[in-house]
Enzyme design. Structure first.
Site, PDB file in Angstrom:
ATOM      1  N   TYR A 162      44.955   5.104  -0.671  1.00 50.78           N
ATOM      2  CA  TYR A 162      43.754   5.407   0.291  1.00 50.78           C
ATOM      3  C   TYR A 162      43.850   5.004   1.625  1.00 50.78           C
ATOM      4  O   TYR A 162      43.676   5.579   2.584  1.00 50.78           O
ATOM      5  CB  TYR A 162      42.185   5.295  -0.231  1.00 50.78           C
ATOM      6  CG  TYR A 162      41.973   5.988  -1.692  1.00 50.78           C
ATOM      7  CD1 TYR A 162      41.504   7.128  -1.584  1.00 50.78           C
ATOM      8  CD2 TYR A 162      42.128   5.065  -2.795  1.00 50.78           C
ATOM      9  CE1 TYR A 162      41.024   7.792  -2.940  1.00 50.78           C
ATOM     10  CE2 TYR A 162      41.878   5.728  -4.061  1.00 50.78           C
ATOM     11  CZ  TYR A 162      41.314   7.109  -3.847  1.00 50.78           C
ATOM     12  OH  TYR A 162      40.961   7.893  -5.240  1.00 50.78           O
TER      13      TYR A 162
ATOM     14  N   GLU B 129      54.414  14.122 -13.714  1.00 55.53           N
ATOM     15  CA  GLU B 129      55.218  14.271 -12.398  1.00 55.53           C
ATOM     16  C   GLU B 129      56.299  13.274 -12.471  1.00 55.53           C
ATOM     17  O   GLU B 129      57.508  13.356 -11.923  1.00 55.53           O
ATOM     18  CB  GLU B 129      54.119  14.151 -11.061  1.00 55.53           C
ATOM     19  CG  GLU B 129      53.398  15.244 -11.032  1.00 55.53           C
ATOM     20  CD  GLU B 129      52.750  15.171  -9.799  1.00 55.53           C
ATOM     21  OE1 GLU B 129      53.107  14.270  -8.905  1.00 55.53           O
ATOM     22  OE2 GLU B 129      51.713  15.840  -9.592  1.00 55.53           O
TER      23      GLU B 129
ATOM     24  N   ASN C  92      37.325  17.046  -2.821  1.00 56.09           N
ATOM     25  CA  ASN C  92      38.683  18.022  -3.213  1.00 56.09           C
ATOM     26  C   ASN C  92      38.196  19.321  -4.032  1.00 56.09           C
ATOM     27  O   ASN C  92      37.916  18.743  -5.269  1.00 56.09           O
ATOM     28  CB  ASN C  92      40.068  17.172  -3.760  1.00 56.09           C
ATOM     29  CG  ASN C  92      41.033  18.229  -3.816  1.00 56.09           C
ATOM     30  OD1 ASN C  92      40.899  19.616  -3.731  1.00 56.09           O
ATOM     31  ND2 ASN C  92      42.064  17.729  -4.623  1.00 56.09           N
TER      32      ASN C  92
ATOM     33  N   CYS D  90      45.053  15.362  -5.430  1.00 58.73           N
ATOM     34  CA  CYS D  90      44.370  14.108  -5.364  1.00 58.73           C
ATOM     35  C   CYS D  90      44.504  12.916  -6.199  1.00 58.73           C
ATOM     36  O   CYS D  90      44.415  11.845  -6.202  1.00 58.73           O
ATOM     37  CB  CYS D  90      42.679  14.261  -5.194  1.00 58.73           C
ATOM     38  SG  CYS D  90      42.098  15.236  -6.593  1.00 58.73           S
ATOM     39  N   HIS D  91      45.268  13.252  -7.524  1.00 57.34           N
ATOM     40  CA  HIS D  91      45.642  12.515  -8.378  1.00 57.34           C
ATOM     41  C   HIS D  91      46.872  11.495  -8.021  1.00 57.34           C
ATOM     42  O   HIS D  91      46.929  10.470  -8.504  1.00 57.34           O
ATOM     43  CB  HIS D  91      45.987  13.131  -9.743  1.00 57.34           C
ATOM     44  CG  HIS D  91      47.075  14.047  -9.717  1.00 57.34           C
ATOM     45  ND1 HIS D  91      47.000  15.351  -9.202  1.00 57.34           N
ATOM     46  CD2 HIS D  91      48.475  14.004  -9.722  1.00 57.34           C
ATOM     47  CE1 HIS D  91      48.363  15.981  -8.985  1.00 57.34           C
ATOM     48  NE2 HIS D  91      49.253  15.100  -9.548  1.00 57.34           N
TER      49      HIS D  91
END
Length: 129
Positions: free
Chosen positions: A56, A119, A84, A92-93
């Site tokens: 962040y 991912e 979001n 956003c993950h």
């Protein structure tokens, strides 16, 4: 029988590719409603490479630099991330706490961890701080 619109067909295809563990090579067209600040944050979320993460505070520094501001609050970024409207597609993950910890995900931290693992494949996530 309901007809599937082209954008829904494209979104379904994108999600099928994503959940098969591969990076989709196209972006789903989006029209999301939010503040100017939220749109800045969401645009940066879309720029996070597949399989990588960012904090962040790193996003806040990017916005401050782009806007010529002295400082942007990481908490304000967190608020925009939390609003979001299309998580996964706007990833956003991929946003982590300042120490690389899993924090805040509307779907739950278990799902956030699962998406990051999907991912990562056989590799490791790289956290940009």
């Amino acid at each position: 029988m309901e007809k599937e619109t082209p954008v829904l067909a494209q979104t379904r295809q994108w999600l099928d590719i994503y959940f098969s563990g591969r990076e989709p090579e196209f972006q789903v067209p989006l029209h999301v409603t939010g503040t100017e600040f939220q749109h800045k944050v969401w645009k940066l979320l879309c720029a996070i490479p597949y399989g990588q993460t960012i904090t962040y505070s790193a996003i806040a520094r990017q916005i401050a630099a782009t806007d010529g501001a002295e400082r942007v609050s990481a908490q304000a970024v967190g608020g925009a991330v939390g609003h979001n409207p299309v998580s996964i597609i706007i990833p956003c993950h991929r946003v982590m706490g300042s120490n690389g910890s899993l924090t805040g995900y509307a779907g739950g931290l278990e799902k956030k961890a699962a998406l990051l693992k999907l991912e990562a494949g056989n590799g490791e996530n790289t956290v940009v701080r």
